[in-house]
Design an enzyme around this catalytic site. Structure first.
Site, PDB file in Angstrom:
ATOM      1  NE  ARG A   1       2.251  -4.554  11.201  1.00 43.91           N
ATOM      2  CZ  ARG A   1       3.108  -4.314  10.204  1.00 43.91           C
ATOM      3  NH1 ARG A   1       4.289  -4.907  10.180  1.00 43.91           N
ATOM      4  NH2 ARG A   1       2.785  -3.494   9.243  1.00 43.91           N
TER       5      ARG A   1
ATOM      6  NE  ARG B   1      -4.141  -0.859  10.069  1.00 45.86           N
ATOM      7  CZ  ARG B   1      -3.076  -0.315   9.473  1.00 45.86           C
ATOM      8  NH1 ARG B   1      -3.070   0.944   9.133  1.00 45.86           N
ATOM      9  NH2 ARG B   1      -2.021  -1.048   9.219  1.00 45.86           N
TER      10      ARG B   1
ATOM     11  NE  ARG C   1       6.699  -0.623   9.442  1.00 45.16           N
ATOM     12  CZ  ARG C   1       5.490  -0.495   8.886  1.00 45.16           C
ATOM     13  NH1 ARG C   1       5.368   0.083   7.708  1.00 45.16           N
ATOM     14  NH2 ARG C   1       4.426  -0.946   9.490  1.00 45.16           N
TER      15      ARG C   1
ATOM     16  CE  LYS D   1      -2.298  -0.817   3.804  1.00 40.18           C
ATOM     17  NZ  LYS D   1      -1.598  -2.038   4.284  1.00 40.18           N
TER      18      LYS D   1
ATOM     19  NE  ARG E   1       7.604  -2.929   5.458  1.00 41.28           N
ATOM     20  CZ  ARG E   1       6.275  -2.806   5.514  1.00 41.28           C
ATOM     21  NH1 ARG E   1       5.642  -2.043   4.642  1.00 41.28           N
ATOM     22  NH2 ARG E   1       5.585  -3.467   6.427  1.00 41.28           N
TER      23      ARG E   1
END
Ligand code: AMP
Length: 212
Positions: free
Chosen positions: A167, A84, A156, A9, A123
């Site tokens: 998550r 969300r 992260r 996203k 990432r």
């Protein structure tokens, strides 16, 4: 923009913002900035982020309300990672109605679990400007440093495997129901988020240009 962590996203939001000239609003990025501040709120936010839990709705809503009231949002904005929860979606509806604005569409980014795992395990982010890379598919020009400011890249903390697992569970429980919510309102558009960023972006443009 709806979608599980790792669906891309953020990458697509940056492209969409440039293409359509609208400000991208990432609640996740806002909370990471706020968490970096030495305040009670900052420390509380850091706790939610580290545990991979959702920030309480009242904090989220206040942040979005303030950000979307800024002048650059007058002609529209792109929401990445908000709403969300159903309660956030209902508040957004009321907020927009009060401002005589309306939701153009909701894009839901879908990808198989293996793709999501591959994405967040590779990432890397710049702790200074927040730009995002992937060690295989979107590497920086020089290994491990940000192209824009030269700062060493980091993972992260909430991309750690146990946090990611949590998550994903939270996403399925609290955010996945929003698909039905927006489908019922005729606003939902599915994006196959598994391919490379250019291919995904082509789908995004095709959908959004059709809505304008
Ligand atoms: P993201 O960068 O979108 O993956 O968001 C990172 C983290 O910020 C999430 O795991 C949540 O802890 C928090 N967060 C971001 N957006 C929201 C939201 N709309 N509601 C609750 N928590 C959020």
């Amino acid at each position: 923009m709806l979608g599980p962590p790792g669906a891309g996203k953020g990458t697509q939001a940056a492209r969409m913002a440039l293409h359509y000239g609208v400000p991208p609003i990432s609640t996740g990025a806002m909370f990471r900035d706020m968490a970096a501040q030495e305040t009670d709120l900052g420390r509380a936010l850091q706790g939610y982020l580290d545990r991979g839990e959702y920030v309480p709705d009242d904090i989220v809503i206040r942040a979005v309300e303030a950000r979307t009231a800024e002048p650059d949002c007058k002609d529209g904005f792109l929401l990445d990672g908000f709403p969300r929860t159903i309660s956030q979606a209902q508040t957004l509806e009321a907020l927009l109605a009060g401002r005589k604005q309306q939701l153009t569409g909701v894009l839901v980014f879908k990808a198989p679990i293996e793709v999501l795992v591959q994405r967040f395990s590779g990432r890397r982010v710049c702790p200074v400007d927040g730009s995002t890379y992937h060690i295989e598919t979107q590497p920086p020009l020089r290994p491990d440093v940000c192209d824009l400011c030269g700062t060493p890249l980091v993972s992260r903390p909430d991309d750690a495997p146990d946090v990611v697992q949590h998550r994903l569970e939270v996403y399925i429980e609290k955010t996945a129901p929003l698909r039905d919510y927006y489908r019922a309102r005729g606003l939902l558009h599915k994006i196959n988020a598994a391919p490379d960023p250019d291919t995904v972006f082509a789908q995004v443009i095709a959908v959004l240009d059709g809505l304008k």
